[in-house]
Every structure is written in structure tokens, then in C-alpha cells.
Design an enzyme around this catalytic site. Structure first.
Site, mmCIF file in Angstrom:
data_model
loop_
_atom_site.group_PDB
_atom_site.id
_atom_site.type_symbol
_atom_site.label_atom_id
_atom_site.label_comp_id
_atom_site.label_asym_id
_atom_site.label_seq_id
_atom_site.Cartn_x
_atom_site.Cartn_y
_atom_site.Cartn_z
ATOM 1 N N GLU A 142 0.819 -1.223 0.000
ATOM 2 C CA GLU A 142 0.000 0.000 0.000
ATOM 3 C C GLU A 142 0.851 1.272 0.000
ATOM 4 O O GLU A 142 0.748 2.114 0.903
ATOM 5 C CB GLU A 142 -0.957 0.008 1.190
ATOM 6 C CG GLU A 142 -2.031 -1.043 1.079
ATOM 7 C CD GLU A 142 -3.097 -0.969 2.167
ATOM 8 O OE1 GLU A 142 -2.862 -0.314 3.189
ATOM 9 O OE2 GLU A 142 -4.155 -1.575 1.989
ATOM 10 N N GLU A 300 -6.194 -8.128 -0.475
ATOM 11 C CA GLU A 300 -6.637 -8.226 0.919
ATOM 12 C C GLU A 300 -8.147 -8.079 0.906
ATOM 13 O O GLU A 300 -8.675 -7.092 0.391
ATOM 14 C CB GLU A 300 -6.022 -7.112 1.771
ATOM 15 C CG GLU A 300 -4.513 -7.196 1.859
ATOM 16 C CD GLU A 300 -3.903 -6.096 2.732
ATOM 17 O OE1 GLU A 300 -4.652 -5.432 3.471
ATOM 18 O OE2 GLU A 300 -2.682 -5.910 2.653
HETATM 19 C C1 GLA Z 1 -4.098 -2.635 5.058
HETATM 20 C C2 GLA Z 1 -2.729 -3.231 5.045
HETATM 21 C C3 GLA Z 1 -2.592 -4.448 5.876
HETATM 22 C C4 GLA Z 1 -3.347 -4.305 7.149
HETATM 23 C C5 GLA Z 1 -4.771 -4.029 6.827
HETATM 24 C C6 GLA Z 1 -5.682 -4.034 8.016
HETATM 25 O O1 GLA Z 1 -4.919 -2.982 4.045
HETATM 26 O O2 GLA Z 1 -2.240 -3.494 3.770
HETATM 27 O O3 GLA Z 1 -1.245 -4.672 6.141
HETATM 28 O O4 GLA Z 1 -2.789 -3.296 7.908
HETATM 29 O O5 GLA Z 1 -4.823 -2.761 6.227
HETATM 30 O O6 GLA Z 1 -5.231 -3.361 9.089
#
Ligand code: GLA
Ligand code: ZN
Length: 648
Positions: A142, A300
Site C-alpha cells: 500500500e 486483501e
Molecule cells: C491494510 C494493510 C494491511 C493491514 C490491513 C488491516 O490494508 O495493507 O497490512 O494493515 O490494512 O489493518
């Protein structure tokens, strides 16, 4: 179609790995993502690498036929690195270094960071170069276009400006710096924005360029990492995972050099009180598919109640885990990876729930996930299908930046009108593409062009041609307002779109949180809010007039014939039912088949391929829904997805 999980072997005991992998295999997990935060375990001391544990877990998963997405761990350099190179930490706008202890602190332009990042990527790619289980690479995690105020970043920003404008004079003209004696007479006077947006004191032209620079800087870093990976993995797809964050980079640039899109999808577990409010998940999924106009991954996906930087939120109610995942497939996902296999017992995210809770007893959510894996296997035939749409909604990350920099009026935000229009088309059972505003438009029948705020010549030309050739265009308020430098265009609004809409805006009233009213020719009255363009039709006819304020009786919505096409202009932000009504009229007029009478938030999408058509019918509500479709009654449980696959 495949289901995967995000797995953190370094955060749980070794004794769990085999049983976890067994359970993954039995459940039908086909992909596991590993190692995006594991740098301190891979290089516990400078230059001393320990890949034994990673070999071990990769081996365990490989034996069970599970494919691996390996990540570069560059989001979190180890603390020994920061200790040695304190300059490599990002710098805040007050000149202080960001405190380490959370994650993502590194300045991606710092040369020491880049040197160590290159080495860990090199060691990692070399080690697994022959490993056929690695099915994809993820870069970092991210990546955000954060503003870093270190000397390296400031220098880089000034070079970016020099490359773009060559002379200071050109920068001064582009930004309108005569205002408040802001003209630069040396490059060194150019500073990054030591304020945060929206900051009404900062010049919007300069702020937009700074956002562009910050996004370019992330893209450059991504391309640099992709190149390193491809040296040893020339045929393995490379991606990075994104979400809609405050400082999101321009996704179109970010993914141009990568092989596929991956998106982190956390649909809300708390449903909005107001049933008028559209759920935005489908819009975001369509937008992600549109970034490369191809299938994408969810890297995710929601698995449990959220809770990390905020107090814990509601646990997903029955149907959400499975339904939201299938919804991603229905909108063009190819692989959905659930975050995370199990809750962390320690660390900041211990209350961000995965599929298996701290008890280590797979419960209700896991059972639903297992059903999802089973159902996904039945969708294999759909894997090579695509989504074809008659309707496109145009989106521009730059317009979104510009709206964030300068909110137009109270309560107005860039994505609302695209989402309201998206939801109106969804309500009629249509596939909708959300594409960049400069994309090729042939093949579509309807193009929705909301808030075409910054003027982009390619986009303007394409819209004119599209209408000329018989297409239907829907334009809205706040179009043609700015030039590409984010400066106002000195012409009657909507400037470049005036002949397309066959009308001009005499005056506007940013009503913000107030309500106004509009009336259609049949006498029906609807609420409108935020913004009122007082329209003076030229060749256009009036579809709705204002029914309140000093402009009562003046045009609020118009329709124009342009070439062999039709162009609507909606000069205000309306209540949802009016969009539904307008869209239905447009569908009738364009002859596009649609479904009538779908309940709110029931979504139908279709994926088609060689001799196969799959129709997905999704109940995106927490109530049972019954409705008629193709002459029969359909009944869907909360968040249930029905899939009809026709082959041959
Ligand atoms: C984001 C991050 C993850 C995690 C999630 C949920 O999407 O990429 O590493 O931190 O949030 O907390
Ligand atoms: Zn920096």
C-alpha cells in the site's frame, strides 16, 4: 477463479505452520501471500540473511499445491537500519523526523534506503529464482504518495518542476504567482507545501502539481522495484496492492508498468442507516477493473471485524464474507486473497480480525469462508470471461486531487456524483465500466462524465466525437471549470463543453448543506443539494427547472442534441430517486436492455467469454430480497449471490 489468504508465519509459532497449511489445503485455499513486513526476520542484522524460515514455509505450502505471492519487504526496514541511517526516515512538515515504531517510515527517495532495498530484493529474487511456486510478486505494501520534506525529496521536487516547466517564468505563469507577490525568482525559493490540504491559503495550482510530483515519485519507485524483480523473474507477474487512501497515488500511472491490479477491499460491516446511501463497493471494484481495463486481484479481502487504528468495528454479519468475495468475482476479479488467515496475537493489529480468531478454533466466519472456497471452485469455467459494458463512467484521479485541495462547497466530494450515477445504472441490472477520462470511448452507448473539472483536451475531444457519432453523454456541474494547471478558465461555464451541452451557466449557487428543489415537466418535485448551476439553454431543451430559491423556474437539467447523439447536463446534486428515473428514461431512449423493478442494492453483472455467459445476482443488503426476473421470482438471503452459468 481462486481464493487465497494473507499469511504471517513470522508472527505466529512454527508449530502452527503445518497444521495451518493442512487446513488451507483442505479448505481449498490456492494462493498465499507472504513476507511484506518481514525484513527484520530476513536480515536480522546488517548483511546477515536468514531465509531458512521462509524456505521452510514456502516448502510446506508448495507440498500442498499452494501458489505463493512473495512480497518485497521494503515497507518496513529493520530498526538497525534506521539507527544507522536516521536520515532515511521520512521528514514531517515541521522538519522533525517521523518516529519509527509503526510502519512505512522510510523515505522512498533516500539513497541509503534504496541501496539496502536493492540488496534485500536481490538476495530474495536470487534465492527463489527457480522456484515455480512463486506465482506473483507484490511490491512493498500500500505505497502512499506521502509528502516527505527531507532535503532529498525537496531537491527531487524542484528537479521535477524544472523538467516540466524548464523556466521559473513558466512556473510563475502556470501557477498565477502574481497573486500575493508569490513569483519565484530562484528555484531554491520553491518549497514543498508546509501545510496540509485542504488548506485554503495554499495555491491550488501548486498543490495539484505537488500531488502529481508525489504520485510520480511513488510510480518511479515501483518501476524501479519491478525492474529489479524482473531481472530474475522475467515471466512472473508483478503487482502492488492499493486502496483508496488520502494520499493515494494516481493508480493509472502506478500500474502502467505492472502486470496486474491488486486492490485491498474492506467493504463496510456496519451498514449505513440511510437506505438512500449507495454502497460504494461495486463502484470501487469497477474502478479497479478499469485501471488496466482487465481482470484484477483482491490482495486483501475482509475476513472479520476491523480494529487497529480505530476501536473495533462490527463483525461481518452472516453472508458478508462469502458475498463480498463473490461480489469481487462478479465485478471482474480473478483471485481474491483474504486478509488474514488468523488474528495476530501481538502487535498493533491484534484486533484486526482474520478468518481464525485468537482461540485458534475455526468458527462461524471460517465456516463461511470454507463455503466460499467450495463455491469458487464451481466458477472455474468463468475464469477467462470478461465484463462488457454499454455504460462507462469517467473518472480522473487529478480531478479527485483538485476537489480535495479545494472542496467546492460544504458536503461536496468528488466521488459522490459518479457513485450516485453508478448506483442508478446498477439498479437497472447493467454492467458499468469506470474508466479514466481520457480512454477511448468507442463501443460504449452511454458515457457518464461527472465533474469534468480540470480540462483535459483528449477527454474533451473524445466526448465531442462520442456524441457526434450518436452516443449519449451525461455531464454534470463543475465541468470545464479549470485548465490543466488548476486555474480558472475565463469563459462562461461550462467553457469547453458549452456547445456540447447547448447551454451556458449564468451563475451558480453553492448551497452546501442547504436544500433546494427542482421540478420536472410532469410536475414531480425532487430535492437537490450542494450546488445549483443556473442554466441558460441555447440549443438545449429544459428537463427540470429549479422550484425554489431566487432562480425558481430557471433550468437545472437540460438535454441537447449534438451530432447524432444526446447530451444531458445535470447542474445540481439530486436525490437518488431522480437519478434512477433519469437513467431509466435514458435506457428506454437508447434501447439498451435493462431490468425493471430490482430492489435497491441488488446488483446484476454479467461476465462473458467463449461460449459462456455467467450472470451474477447479488443481494448487497442485510435483508431477504424477493423480486421478479425473467418471468420468475428470485429470492435471495442477505448478501447471497446467485450465479447462473450458461455454456455452449
Ligand atoms: C491494510 C494493510 C494491511 C493491514 C490491513 C488491516 O490494508 O495493507 O497490512 O494493515 O490494512 O489493518
Ligand atoms: Zn524524503
Amino acid at each position: 477463479m481462486r481464493i487465497g489468504v494473507d499469511y504471517y508465519p513470522e508472527q505466529c509459532g512454527r508449530s502452527l505452520w503445518e497444521s495451518d497449511a493442512d487446513l488451507m489445503q483442505q479448505t481449498g485455499v490456492e494462493v498465499v501471500r507472504l513476507a511484506e513486513f518481514a525484513w527484520c526476520r530476513l536480515e536480522p542484522q546488517e548483511g546477515c540473511f536468514d531465509f531458512g524460515w521462509l524456505d521452510d514455509i514456502i516448502g510446506i505450502l508448495t507440498e500442498r499445491g499452494i501458489g505463493i505471492v512473495l512480497c518485497t519487504p521494503t515497507n518496513c526496514p529493520p530498526l538497525w537500519f534506521y539507527e544507522k541511517y536516521p536520515e532515511a526516515v521520512q521528514t514531517e512538515k515541521d522538519g522533525h523526523k517521523t518516529r519509527t515504531g509503526i510502519r512505512g517510515h522510510r523515505c522512498i527517495n533516500n539513497t541509503d534506503f534504496l541501496r539496502y532495498a536493492e540488496r534485500i530484493i536481490d538476495v530474495m529474487t536470487k534465492r527463489y529464482a527457480d522456484n515455480a511456486s512463486i506465482i506473483a510478486w507484490q511490491i512493498d505494501n500500500e505505497l502512499e504518495a506521502n509528502f516527505c520534506f527531507c532535503e532529498t525529496c525537496i531537491g527531487k521536487y524542484r528537479r521535477w518542476l524544472k523538467d516540466k516547466y524548464t523556466t521559473l517564468e513558466a512556473v510563475n505563469v502556470a501557477y498565477g504567482n502574481a497573486m500575493w507577490s508569490g513569483e519565484y525568482s530562484s528555484w531554491e525559493q520553491i518549497q514543498p507545501p508546509f501545510g496540509s490540504y485542504p488548506d485554503p491559503w495554499l495555491n491550488p495550482s501548486y498543490m495539484l502539481d505537488y500531488n502529481r510530483y508525489a504520485s510520480d515519485s511513488v510510480t518511479e519507485h515501483i518501476n524501479w522495484q519491478a525492474e529489479l524483480i524482473r531481472r530474475r523473474f522475467p515471466h512472473t507477474p508483478v503487482t502492488t496492492n492499493v486502496w483508496f487512501c488520502r494520499n493515494m497515488p494516481n493508480f493509472y500511472d502506478e500500474f502502467r508498468g505492472l502486470d496486474f491490479i491488486s486492490y485491498d477491499n474492506y467493504p463496510t460491516t456496519k451498514l449505513p442507516d440511510n437506505s438512500e446511501e449507495c454502497y460504494s463497493h461495486a463502484f470501487h471494484l469497477d474502478l479497479m477493473r478499469g485501471v488496466k481495463r482487465s481482470k484484477f486481484w483482491i490482495m486483501e479481502q475482509l475476513s472479520g471485524g476491523l480494529g487497529c487504528w480505530a476501536p473495533m468495528g462490527r463483525t461481518p454479519s452472516p453472508g458478508m464474507i462469502k458475498g463480498y468475495s463473490l461480489q469481487s468475482f462478479a465485478h471482474g476479479a480473478d483471485t481474491v486473497v483474504h486478509f488474514r488467515w488468523r488474528n495476530a496475537a501481538g502487535g498493533a493489529e491484534m484486533h484486526w480480525h482474520g478468518l481464525i480468531d485468537h482461540s485458534n478454533v475455526p468458527g462461524r466466519r471460517f465456516a463461511e469462508f470454507a463455503e466460499l472456497c467450495k463455491e469458487t471452485k464451481t466458477l472455474k469455467a468463468v475464469r477467462d470471461t470478461e465484463i462488457y459494458s454499454d455504460v462507462a463512467i469517467l473518472y480522473s484521479p487529478e480531478d479527485e486531487y483538485a476537489f480535495k485541495i479545494q472542496p467546492q462547497t460544504n458536503g461536496m466530494y468528488y466521488l459522490e456524483q459518479p457513485m450516485l450515477l453508478h448506483s442508478a445504472f446498477t439498479k437497472h441490472g447493467l454492467n458499468v465500466d469506470v474508466i479514466h477520462q481520457c480512454e477511448e470511448l468507442s463501443g460504449y452507448k452511454i458515457v457518464v462524465a461527472p465533474e469534468m473539472y480540470l480540462t483535459n483536451e483528449t477527454a474533451v475531444k473524445r466526448l465531442y466525437e462520442f456524441a457526434e457519432n450518436g452516443g449519449t453523454v451525461i455531464l454534470t456541474d463543475r465541468s470545464g471549470v479549470k485548465d490543466k494547471f488548476n486555474k480558472c478558465i475565463m469563459q462562461q461555464l461550462p467553457t469547453v463543453y458549452r456547445s456540447l451541452i447547448g447551454a451556458y451557466i449564468e451563475e451558480y449557487d453553492p448551497i452546501g448543506y442547504d436544500n433546494a428543489a427542482i421540478r420536472l415537466s410532469d410536475g414531480s418535485v425532487y430535492k437537490c443539494r450542494q450546488w445549483c448551476d443556473i442554466i441558460q439553454p441555447e440549443t438545449a431543451e429544459t428537463v427540470a427547472t429549479y422550484d425554489s430559491e431566487f432562480y425558481k423556474g430557471k433550468a437545472a437539467i437540460t438535454r441537447n442534441r449534438y451530432g447524432s447523439g444526446t447530451v444531458y447536463y445535470i447542474g445540481t446534486v439530486c436525490e437518488k430517486s431522480l437519478y434512477n428515473r433519469l437513467v431509466k428514461d435514458i435506457l428506454v431512449n437508447t434501447g439498451i436492455p435493462y431490468v425493471d423493478g430490482l430492489p435497491d442494492n441488488v446488483e446484476i453483472t454479467t461476465r462473458t467469454g467463449d461460449g459462456i455467459e455467467a450472470r451474477f445476482i447479488f443481494n448487497n443488503t442485510n435483508k431477504e430480497q424477493r423480486f421478479m426476473l425473467d418471468g420468475g421470482e428470485v429470492c435471495l438471503a442477505p448478501f447471497e449471490m446467485k450465479t447462473d452459468i450458461k455454456e455452449g
